[in-house]
Design a protein around this motif. Structure first.
Motif, mmCIF file in Angstrom:
data_model
loop_
_atom_site.group_PDB
_atom_site.id
_atom_site.type_symbol
_atom_site.label_atom_id
_atom_site.label_comp_id
_atom_site.label_asym_id
_atom_site.label_seq_id
_atom_site.Cartn_x
_atom_site.Cartn_y
_atom_site.Cartn_z
ATOM 1 N N GLY A 76 0.805 -1.211 0.000
ATOM 2 C CA GLY A 76 0.000 0.000 0.000
ATOM 3 C C GLY A 76 0.841 1.266 0.000
ATOM 4 O O GLY A 76 0.380 2.326 0.426
ATOM 5 N N VAL A 77 2.074 1.174 -0.495
ATOM 6 C CA VAL A 77 2.968 2.333 -0.540
ATOM 7 C C VAL A 77 2.798 3.068 -1.860
ATOM 8 O O VAL A 77 2.854 2.463 -2.933
ATOM 9 N N ASN A 78 2.594 4.359 -1.777
ATOM 10 C CA ASN A 78 2.517 5.211 -2.958
ATOM 11 C C ASN A 78 3.099 6.563 -2.567
ATOM 12 O O ASN A 78 2.462 7.345 -1.872
ATOM 13 N N SER A 79 4.319 6.814 -2.997
ATOM 14 C CA SER A 79 5.047 7.991 -2.524
ATOM 15 C C SER A 79 5.721 8.726 -3.667
ATOM 16 O O SER A 79 6.248 8.106 -4.601
ATOM 17 N N GLN A 80 5.699 10.032 -3.583
ATOM 18 C CA GLN A 80 6.546 10.818 -4.458
ATOM 19 C C GLN A 80 7.994 10.570 -4.051
ATOM 20 O O GLN A 80 8.267 10.160 -2.917
ATOM 21 N N LEU A 81 8.918 10.824 -4.953
ATOM 22 C CA LEU A 81 10.334 10.657 -4.648
ATOM 23 C C LEU A 81 11.031 12.006 -4.675
ATOM 24 O O LEU A 81 11.037 12.701 -5.690
ATOM 25 N N MET A 82 11.582 12.378 -3.524
ATOM 26 C CA MET A 82 12.368 13.591 -3.473
ATOM 27 C C MET A 82 13.819 13.263 -3.797
ATOM 28 O O MET A 82 14.252 12.113 -3.707
ATOM 29 N N ARG A 83 14.566 14.243 -4.239
ATOM 30 C CA ARG A 83 15.973 14.038 -4.573
ATOM 31 C C ARG A 83 16.836 14.235 -3.335
ATOM 32 O O ARG A 83 16.641 15.187 -2.577
ATOM 33 N N LEU A 84 17.776 13.323 -3.161
ATOM 34 C CA LEU A 84 18.688 13.385 -2.023
ATOM 35 C C LEU A 84 20.111 13.492 -2.544
ATOM 36 O O LEU A 84 20.521 12.734 -3.422
ATOM 37 N N GLY A 85 20.846 14.428 -1.998
ATOM 38 C CA GLY A 85 22.238 14.603 -2.380
ATOM 39 C C GLY A 85 23.165 14.286 -1.227
ATOM 40 O O GLY A 85 22.935 13.350 -0.469
ATOM 41 N N LEU A 86 24.201 15.111 -1.083
ATOM 42 C CA LEU A 86 25.181 14.915 -0.022
ATOM 43 C C LEU A 86 25.143 16.066 0.969
ATOM 44 O O LEU A 86 24.889 17.215 0.605
ATOM 45 N N ASN A 87 25.419 15.756 2.229
ATOM 46 C CA ASN A 87 25.618 16.785 3.231
ATOM 47 C C ASN A 87 27.022 17.354 3.075
ATOM 48 O O ASN A 87 27.850 16.837 2.334
ATOM 49 N N GLU A 88 27.304 18.413 3.788
ATOM 50 C CA GLU A 88 28.608 19.067 3.671
ATOM 51 C C GLU A 88 29.758 18.156 4.067
ATOM 52 O O GLU A 88 30.884 18.321 3.592
ATOM 53 N N GLY A 100 8.129 12.369 6.474
ATOM 54 C CA GLY A 100 8.339 10.951 6.720
ATOM 55 C C GLY A 100 7.608 10.027 5.767
ATOM 56 O O GLY A 100 8.024 8.886 5.570
ATOM 57 N N MET A 101 6.530 10.490 5.166
ATOM 58 C CA MET A 101 5.779 9.650 4.233
ATOM 59 C C MET A 101 6.284 9.790 2.799
ATOM 60 O O MET A 101 5.673 9.269 1.867
ATOM 61 N N THR A 102 7.398 10.474 2.635
ATOM 62 C CA THR A 102 7.989 10.637 1.308
ATOM 63 C C THR A 102 9.348 9.960 1.264
ATOM 64 O O THR A 102 10.211 10.219 2.101
ATOM 65 N N ALA A 103 9.539 9.076 0.304
ATOM 66 C CA ALA A 103 10.835 8.421 0.120
ATOM 67 C C ALA A 103 11.729 9.307 -0.735
ATOM 68 O O ALA A 103 11.273 10.278 -1.355
#
Length: 210
Positions: A76-88, A100-103
């Motif tokens: 039952g998962v249906n999520s938009q996908l945000m872009r993840l990069g690098l921390n400093e 939290g409900m967004t992967a």
């Protein structure tokens, strides 16, 4: 995490992901803790095919389509996908607790559907309650994972296995290492909590393009 960020290779991008939060062990993932900012170091010897340097430039190859939506029908998962990069500090970002409900898709790894290991990160729980990957441990072998990209195409991946590992022994090379497969990894937290309230294990889902 390891205090020294991993080096970057041009022909073979070395930054592949898996999330870990402040105070957690190196090369691990901690998606459930509410500690601000998730951190993940990429393995030093892992690599992915970054493609020609002129990709996306005039006359060069068209860049791969970016993933925008994740669906796991069996959970039952249906999520938009945000872009993840690098921390400093060179560690990988994780979605903020309030989302939290967004992967998220780690842009330093492979693009889903392309050759290499593509990595998606999601929380299990946050201070706001259950999160997108809360039921990920229920996923079964052979389950379908669908990813829609920004060109409207839907790609399907079949789960080949799952693994729960200690953050102190995270299999970075296995998860992020170079592969000729069109592979997908989903990562979240798992297990008991330590004295600081951080989950001690990570759950990894392995899948390949179907």
């Amino acid at each position: 995490m390891s205090p020294t960020p991993p080096p970057f290779w041009r022909a073979a991008l070395p930054v592949v992901i898996c999330l870990v939060l402040t105070g957690c062990s190196s090369d691990a993932v901690d998606a459930a803790s509410d500690t601000p900012g998730g951190k993940v170091h990429a393995p030093r010897d892992a690599a992915k095919d970054a493609g020609p340097d002129n990709a996306g430039k005039p006359g060069g190859p068209e860049p791969a389509a970016a993933p925008v939506q994740l669906s796991i029908a069996s959970l039952g998962v249906n999520s938009q996908l945000m872009r993840l990069g690098l921390n400093e500090d060179g560690t990988v970002q994780v979605p903020p607790a309030e989302k939290g409900m967004t992967a998220g898709w780690y842009t330093g790894g492979a693009t889903p559907g392309e050759r290499g290991a593509a990595v998606l990160i999601g929380h299990n729980d946050t201070r706001f309650g259950k999160a997108v990957f809360h039921d990920l441990k229920k996923i079964g072998k052979g389950a379908d994972i669908a990813i829609r990209n920004d060109r409207g195409a839907e790609l399907h991946f079949r789960v080949t296995g799952t693994e729960t590992v200690s953050k102190r022994a995270f299999p970075t090379k296995k998860v992020y290492g170079a592969t000729d497969e069109r592979a997908l990894r989903l990562i979240t937290c798992d297990g008991a909590f330590d004295a600081q309230g951080h989950p001690v294990d990570n759950l990894i889902v392995y899948a390949t393009r179907s």
